[in-house]
Design an enzyme around this catalytic site. Sequence first.
Site, PDB file in Angstrom:
ATOM      1  N   ASP A 144       5.820 -32.476  46.825  1.00 47.56           N
ATOM      2  CA  ASP A 144       4.460 -33.029  46.878  1.00 47.56           C
ATOM      3  C   ASP A 144       3.451 -31.963  47.278  1.00 47.56           C
ATOM      4  O   ASP A 144       2.334 -31.912  46.756  1.00 47.56           O
ATOM      5  CB  ASP A 144       4.409 -34.197  47.869  1.00 47.56           C
ATOM      6  CG  ASP A 144       5.341 -35.330  47.484  1.00 47.56           C
ATOM      7  OD1 ASP A 144       5.515 -35.549  46.274  1.00 47.56           O
ATOM      8  OD2 ASP A 144       5.905 -35.968  48.387  1.00 47.56           O
ATOM      9  N   HIS A 200       7.263 -40.155  50.348  1.00 49.90           N
ATOM     10  CA  HIS A 200       7.551 -39.478  49.076  1.00 49.90           C
ATOM     11  C   HIS A 200       7.657 -40.514  47.958  1.00 49.90           C
ATOM     12  O   HIS A 200       8.564 -40.495  47.149  1.00 49.90           O
ATOM     13  CB  HIS A 200       8.841 -38.673  49.212  1.00 49.90           C
ATOM     14  CG  HIS A 200       9.175 -37.836  48.007  1.00 49.90           C
ATOM     15  ND1 HIS A 200       8.339 -36.856  47.517  1.00 49.90           N
ATOM     16  CD2 HIS A 200      10.258 -37.831  47.192  1.00 49.90           C
ATOM     17  CE1 HIS A 200       8.891 -36.288  46.459  1.00 49.90           C
ATOM     18  NE2 HIS A 200      10.052 -36.868  46.239  1.00 49.90           N
TER      19      HIS A 200
END
Length: 280
Positions: free
Chosen positions: A169, A206
């Site tokens: 990310d 996530h």
Amino acid sequence: MSHASSSAPPKPVKVAILGASGGIGQPLSLLCKLNPQIDELSLYDLVNTPGVAADLSHIPSHAKVFGINASKNTPPGENKKLQKALQNATLVVILSGVPRKPGMSRDDLFNINAGIVSTLVEGCAMYCPHAFIAIVTNPVNSMVPLASEVLKRHGVYDRRKVAGVTTLDVARASAFLRDAMVTVGDGKNNDSTENVDLMVDVIGGHSGTTILPLFSRAISKEDACLSREVLHDLTVRTQFGGDEIVKAKEGTGSATLSMAWAAYQFIENTLLVLAGGDER
């Protein structure tokens, strides 16, 4: 009268990669083979693992590498192959499981991967209870608490030594912001942008909207050339970047190369910290 030093030699650094033959495992194993911090690289997967290890062993770098094909349907307590892969490990990376496919929810993914991760973490509890465990297998938001409960059941849980790898990310947010800042100047590459190492902090989880990139902390107010709308679009793209890759690969796979690079960044920094250094 002189005395020999009683300090023990440093313990060899062993990294075990569980799921080493897959699309993430192979490039990640290659990156780890090149890391001079790693003395021993243990590769473990269902098939082709000795071949991956043999291939990597032809690279003239420090780490000694060996590969083990997993024993199917063998309980961790009786699994000598898993024991060999994990014993004396400094850091264990869990990649094993199936990737997300089009139309598959994270609940579907959890139902398949939970049993796999649970078994491997149980092996960690038995054979390398003090190792740092880095979980890449999705859904990471669910796999970390699952792993924690397995470790607690065995009496070896240390919250400092089990983590989900969400570095992808950070990589995505940083790459997308960099591209957007270059594009703003009528498509001209700005030297100040090209030479700046943009790194976006990401907090949260996530999965989708749990991913929160902090773009405002990566650029100064003087350089804030992006509109709120652009930053919103970058946020959404970061949150659902995995879908972008699945679609681009036409359902044949998910993020592998970028995930391997991101996982390696996590491993490299973790090893530096465990050795008493500072992360990069």
